[in-house]
Design a protein around this motif. Structure first.
Motif, PDB file in Angstrom:
ATOM      1  N   LEU A 142     -73.244   2.475  33.661  1.00  0.00           N
ATOM      2  CA  LEU A 142     -73.738   1.851  34.896  1.00  0.00           C
ATOM      3  C   LEU A 142     -74.403   0.512  34.592  1.00  0.00           C
ATOM      4  O   LEU A 142     -74.170  -0.485  35.288  1.00  0.00           O
ATOM      5  N   LEU A 143     -75.227   0.492  33.552  1.00  0.00           N
ATOM      6  CA  LEU A 143     -75.895  -0.745  33.172  1.00  0.00           C
ATOM      7  C   LEU A 143     -74.878  -1.847  32.892  1.00  0.00           C
ATOM      8  O   LEU A 143     -75.010  -2.972  33.394  1.00  0.00           O
ATOM      9  N   LEU A 144     -73.851  -1.544  32.109  1.00  0.00           N
ATOM     10  CA  LEU A 144     -72.858  -2.556  31.747  1.00  0.00           C
ATOM     11  C   LEU A 144     -72.065  -3.021  32.966  1.00  0.00           C
ATOM     12  O   LEU A 144     -71.751  -4.210  33.097  1.00  0.00           O
ATOM     13  N   MET A 145     -71.738  -2.101  33.866  1.00  0.00           N
ATOM     14  CA  MET A 145     -71.031  -2.495  35.081  1.00  0.00           C
ATOM     15  C   MET A 145     -71.875  -3.458  35.916  1.00  0.00           C
ATOM     16  O   MET A 145     -71.384  -4.494  36.385  1.00  0.00           O
ATOM     17  N   GLU A 146     -73.149  -3.131  36.076  1.00  0.00           N
ATOM     18  CA  GLU A 146     -74.031  -3.979  36.874  1.00  0.00           C
ATOM     19  C   GLU A 146     -74.301  -5.313  36.185  1.00  0.00           C
ATOM     20  O   GLU A 146     -74.421  -6.348  36.833  1.00  0.00           O
ATOM     21  N   MET A 147     -74.368  -5.305  34.869  1.00  0.00           N
ATOM     22  CA  MET A 147     -74.550  -6.552  34.124  1.00  0.00           C
ATOM     23  C   MET A 147     -73.334  -7.455  34.291  1.00  0.00           C
ATOM     24  O   MET A 147     -73.462  -8.667  34.469  1.00  0.00           O
ATOM     25  N   ALA A 148     -72.136  -6.853  34.242  1.00  0.00           N
ATOM     26  CA  ALA A 148     -70.912  -7.642  34.404  1.00  0.00           C
ATOM     27  C   ALA A 148     -70.886  -8.332  35.760  1.00  0.00           C
ATOM     28  O   ALA A 148     -70.463  -9.487  35.871  1.00  0.00           O
ATOM     29  N   LYS A 149     -71.349  -7.654  36.793  1.00  0.00           N
ATOM     30  CA  LYS A 149     -71.398  -8.246  38.133  1.00  0.00           C
ATOM     31  C   LYS A 149     -72.266  -9.500  38.145  1.00  0.00           C
ATOM     32  O   LYS A 149     -72.016 -10.437  38.912  1.00  0.00           O
ATOM     33  N   ARG A 150     -73.286  -9.514  37.310  1.00  0.00           N
ATOM     34  CA  ARG A 150     -74.260 -10.605  37.292  1.00  0.00           C
ATOM     35  C   ARG A 150     -74.010 -11.582  36.150  1.00  0.00           C
ATOM     36  O   ARG A 150     -74.834 -12.455  35.887  1.00  0.00           O
ATOM     37  N   LYS A 151     -72.882 -11.425  35.451  1.00  0.00           N
ATOM     38  CA  LYS A 151     -72.546 -12.268  34.300  1.00  0.00           C
ATOM     39  C   LYS A 151     -73.672 -12.275  33.266  1.00  0.00           C
ATOM     40  O   LYS A 151     -74.126 -13.318  32.798  1.00  0.00           O
ATOM     41  N   MET A 152     -74.109 -11.065  32.936  1.00  0.00           N
ATOM     42  CA  MET A 152     -75.127 -10.873  31.908  1.00  0.00           C
ATOM     43  C   MET A 152     -74.468 -10.231  30.688  1.00  0.00           C
ATOM     44  O   MET A 152     -73.408  -9.601  30.801  1.00  0.00           O
ATOM     45  N   TYR A 153     -75.116 -10.381  29.515  1.00  0.00           N
ATOM     46  CA  TYR A 153     -74.523  -9.920  28.257  1.00  0.00           C
ATOM     47  C   TYR A 153     -75.486  -8.993  27.517  1.00  0.00           C
ATOM     48  O   TYR A 153     -76.701  -9.232  27.485  1.00  0.00           O
ATOM     49  N   ALA A 154     -74.916  -7.967  26.893  1.00  0.00           N
ATOM     50  CA  ALA A 154     -75.715  -6.964  26.192  1.00  0.00           C
ATOM     51  C   ALA A 154     -75.493  -7.012  24.693  1.00  0.00           C
ATOM     52  O   ALA A 154     -74.364  -7.143  24.224  1.00  0.00           O
ATOM     53  N   ILE A 155     -76.591  -6.929  23.958  1.00  0.00           N
ATOM     54  CA  ILE A 155     -76.553  -6.685  22.522  1.00  0.00           C
ATOM     55  C   ILE A 155     -76.930  -5.221  22.350  1.00  0.00           C
ATOM     56  O   ILE A 155     -78.027  -4.805  22.735  1.00  0.00           O
ATOM     57  N   LEU A 156     -76.017  -4.423  21.808  1.00  0.00           N
ATOM     58  CA  LEU A 156     -76.209  -2.976  21.746  1.00  0.00           C
ATOM     59  C   LEU A 156     -76.441  -2.530  20.306  1.00  0.00           C
ATOM     60  O   LEU A 156     -75.597  -2.731  19.447  1.00  0.00           O
ATOM     61  N   TYR A 157     -77.604  -1.913  20.051  1.00  0.00           N
ATOM     62  CA  TYR A 157     -77.825  -1.434  18.679  1.00  0.00           C
ATOM     63  C   TYR A 157     -77.508   0.043  18.580  1.00  0.00           C
ATOM     64  O   TYR A 157     -77.770   0.847  19.450  1.00  0.00           O
ATOM     65  N   LEU A 158     -76.853   0.374  17.448  1.00  0.00           N
ATOM     66  CA  LEU A 158     -76.138   1.636  17.282  1.00  0.00           C
ATOM     67  C   LEU A 158     -76.964   2.750  16.662  1.00  0.00           C
ATOM     68  O   LEU A 158     -76.555   3.902  16.685  1.00  0.00           O
ATOM     69  N   SER A 159     -78.104   2.427  16.078  1.00  0.00           N
ATOM     70  CA  SER A 159     -79.006   3.436  15.531  1.00  0.00           C
ATOM     71  C   SER A 159     -80.346   2.760  15.268  1.00  0.00           C
ATOM     72  O   SER A 159     -80.599   1.663  15.779  1.00  0.00           O
ATOM     73  N   ASN A 160     -81.196   3.397  14.445  1.00  0.00           N
ATOM     74  CA  ASN A 160     -82.561   2.887  14.289  1.00  0.00           C
ATOM     75  C   ASN A 160     -83.111   3.225  12.906  1.00  0.00           C
ATOM     76  O   ASN A 160     -82.958   4.358  12.432  1.00  0.00           O
TER      77      ASN A 160
ATOM     78  N   TRP B 285     -88.511   6.509  16.447  1.00  0.00           N
ATOM     79  CA  TRP B 285     -88.705   6.744  17.880  1.00  0.00           C
ATOM     80  C   TRP B 285     -87.428   7.058  18.648  1.00  0.00           C
ATOM     81  O   TRP B 285     -87.489   7.548  19.771  1.00  0.00           O
ATOM     82  N   SER B 286     -86.262   6.818  18.029  1.00  0.00           N
ATOM     83  CA  SER B 286     -85.020   7.271  18.663  1.00  0.00           C
ATOM     84  C   SER B 286     -84.208   8.164  17.718  1.00  0.00           C
ATOM     85  O   SER B 286     -83.005   8.315  17.878  1.00  0.00           O
ATOM     86  N   GLY B 287     -84.867   8.764  16.754  1.00  0.00           N
ATOM     87  CA  GLY B 287     -84.185   9.636  15.782  1.00  0.00           C
ATOM     88  C   GLY B 287     -83.719   8.862  14.570  1.00  0.00           C
ATOM     89  O   GLY B 287     -84.313   8.920  13.504  1.00  0.00           O
ATOM     90  N   GLY B 288     -82.607   8.146  14.736  1.00  0.00           N
ATOM     91  CA  GLY B 288     -82.156   7.205  13.726  1.00  0.00           C
ATOM     92  C   GLY B 288     -81.907   7.783  12.350  1.00  0.00           C
ATOM     93  O   GLY B 288     -81.472   8.926  12.176  1.00  0.00           O
ATOM     94  N   PHE B 289     -82.188   6.962  11.344  1.00  0.00           N
ATOM     95  CA  PHE B 289     -81.837   7.299   9.967  1.00  0.00           C
ATOM     96  C   PHE B 289     -82.540   8.571   9.476  1.00  0.00           C
ATOM     97  O   PHE B 289     -81.968   9.356   8.730  1.00  0.00           O
ATOM     98  N   MET B 290     -83.801   8.768   9.896  1.00  0.00           N
ATOM     99  CA  MET B 290     -84.517   9.959   9.457  1.00  0.00           C
ATOM    100  C   MET B 290     -83.852  11.232   9.967  1.00  0.00           C
ATOM    101  O   MET B 290     -83.817  12.253   9.279  1.00  0.00           O
ATOM    102  N   GLN B 291     -83.295  11.175  11.172  1.00  0.00           N
ATOM    103  CA  GLN B 291     -82.607  12.352  11.702  1.00  0.00           C
ATOM    104  C   GLN B 291     -81.332  12.634  10.916  1.00  0.00           C
ATOM    105  O   GLN B 291     -81.010  13.793  10.629  1.00  0.00           O
ATOM    106  N   TYR B 292     -80.586  11.598  10.561  1.00  0.00           N
ATOM    107  CA  TYR B 292     -79.387  11.807   9.743  1.00  0.00           C
ATOM    108  C   TYR B 292     -79.759  12.422   8.388  1.00  0.00           C
ATOM    109  O   TYR B 292     -79.047  13.280   7.863  1.00  0.00           O
TER     110      TYR B 292
END
Length: 428
Positions: free
Chosen positions: A119-137, A141-148
């Motif tokens: 939903l975020l990406l669809m709404e961003m596309a409507k507004r010609k906005m761009y996302a930088i998406l990070y794949l882990s941490n 605070w989001s699990g990341g490498f310690m969880q792996y």
């Protein structure tokens, strides 16, 4: 005649939809390009943007998302740095991690969680906005490498949950880069994300122009000098792997700069010199790095600004040598008096931000290497709860992740003086 008019209307509609779609962001030399024209931007960190539509009241979350994207667009901000998803559930390193999780259990993915990001990406596309998406941490605070590491037997459950010392955290996290099972698991999640098809648009993420770049992780560090070789190999192998699947998007590491490479300038330059890494990033945290004591003040701010400017210039020089763009993608400062209340002033923060934006603006004037800024972070319409310092399940997400005091570094929609500074530089 009626049929001809209908065809013309349909054609016009198709053209209109096509023109509303953003084009892929490209990199050429030390610049970003959109449709062959230089792209210089001031953006924000909006890490929770893909989670808003997944809250207990989805309609409320969607309304907030739309309202905040409209607000950002009205201010001229068109670049958002966002977390894709978190790994694992429950306490980690003594704090509550971000949820709902994309990977709740080992190798168990929940595609419905990505609907929030869809939903975020669809709404961003409507507004010609761009996302930088990070794949882990790199951080908990989001699990990341310690969880792996936990899933692969490198950290037991009790150790994972309790608060670690800084040395313990460095020791454990540094093992990620030499843990074959951890790296395989990370790659499985990356593949799952890249091949995901947006539930709203039907596009695979690899074909989504609203995504500007994939970031390997948030602030991946070797954590110990002994891990540097494995760290370099992981970066090179991961970037090559993503490029083998996705030919459309840029790739960056998500590094903090000198402070995130065991204070090793050569290492920072080497990892960003890799042909599969399209641009450089730096993060700047004066409080965490001890550039001031207790709180920013009128007296210590000049020193903080001086150190920040020097840090940016040193990395800008490396970007020029590598002929790649540089993004200052995290920087923040507490409110005046180290307050958390949104009604408190931000005079010092505004001055601090203004100095960074001025360096970006000067780079833009001369078609330089400092191509973007993503300040930390957008708190939007959320507000801290009186008498409660830390986030609890069910609270509105803000710019401050769960392990930090709510209101610490968030820029709220009500911070008029800060938005005035931002708009001043964007209008220039």
């Amino acid at each position: 005649m009626i049929k001809k008019i209908s065809l013309l209307v349909a054609f016009a509609f198709i053209i209109g939809v096509a023109s509303a779609q953003p084009s892929f962001v490209k990199q050429k030399g030390h610049q970003f390009l959109i449709n062959g024209k230089p792209y210089y931007y001031i953006g924000v960190n909006y890490w929770y943007g893909g989670l808003l539509a997944l809250q207990k009241d989805p309609a409320k979350g969607k309304q907030r998302l739309i309202k905040e994207l409209d607000f950002l667009k009205s201010k001229g901000v068109n670049n958002l740095r966002v977390l894709v998803g978190s790994e694992g559930e429950g306490k980690i390193n003594g704090v509550d991690r971000v949820k709902p999780a994309l990977q709740t259990q080992h190798n168990v993915y929940h595609a419905e969680i990505l609907k929030g990001l869809d939903l975020l990406l669809m709404e961003m596309a409507k507004r010609k906005m761009y996302a930088i998406l990070y794949l882990s941490n790199n951080w908990e605070w989001s699990g990341g490498f310690m969880q792996y590491l936990n899933w692969n037997g490198q950290i037991d459950n009790d150790t994972l949950k309790r608060k670690l010392t800084w040395d313990e955290q460095r020791d454990y996290t540094s093992k990620f880069y030499s843990c074959d099972g951890c790296k395989i698991d990370y790659q499985k999640q990356v593949k799952f994300i890249l091949q995901h098809k947006n539930a709203y648009t039907g596009k695979k993420y690899i074909n989504e122009p609203a995504i500007m770049a994939w970031e390997l992780a948030n602030e991946p560090r070797p954590m110990r000098p002994e891990a540097i070789e494995a760290y370099k190999n992981w970066i090179a192998n991961t970037a090559t792997y993503i490029k083998s699947i996705d030919k459309n998007h840029l790739i960056t590491i998500g590094a903090e700069g000198f402070m995130g490479t065991e204070e090793n300038w050569d290492l920072f330059k080497e990892i960003h010199g890799n042909k599969s890494i399209d641009y450089l990033t730096i993060h700047i945290w004066p409080k965490n790095w001890g550039w001031f004591k207790d709180a920013p003040t009128t007296e210590n701010l000049p020193t903080v600004i001086e150190k920040t400017s020097a840090y940016i210039k040193q990395h800008e020089s490396i970007a020029q040598q590598l002929n790649k763009p540089l993004v200052i993608e995290e920087f923040g400062l507490p409110r005046d008096g180290h307050a958390f209340d949104p009604s408190s002033t931000t005079k010092l923060r505004d001055e601090y931000f203004g100095n960074i934006f001025s360096m970006w603006a000067n780079s833009q004037k001369k078609n330089g290497a400092i191509a973007g800024c993503n300040f930390w972070s957008f708190g939007g319409t959320s507000r801290p709860i009186n008498g409660q310092l830390f986030w609890k399940d069910g609270d509105d997400f803000s710019g401050d992740p769960p392990q930090e005091e709510q209101g610490l570094n968030s820029v709220f929609d009500s911070d008029q003086s800060t938005w005035k500074i931002i708009q001043t530089y964007l209008k220039k």
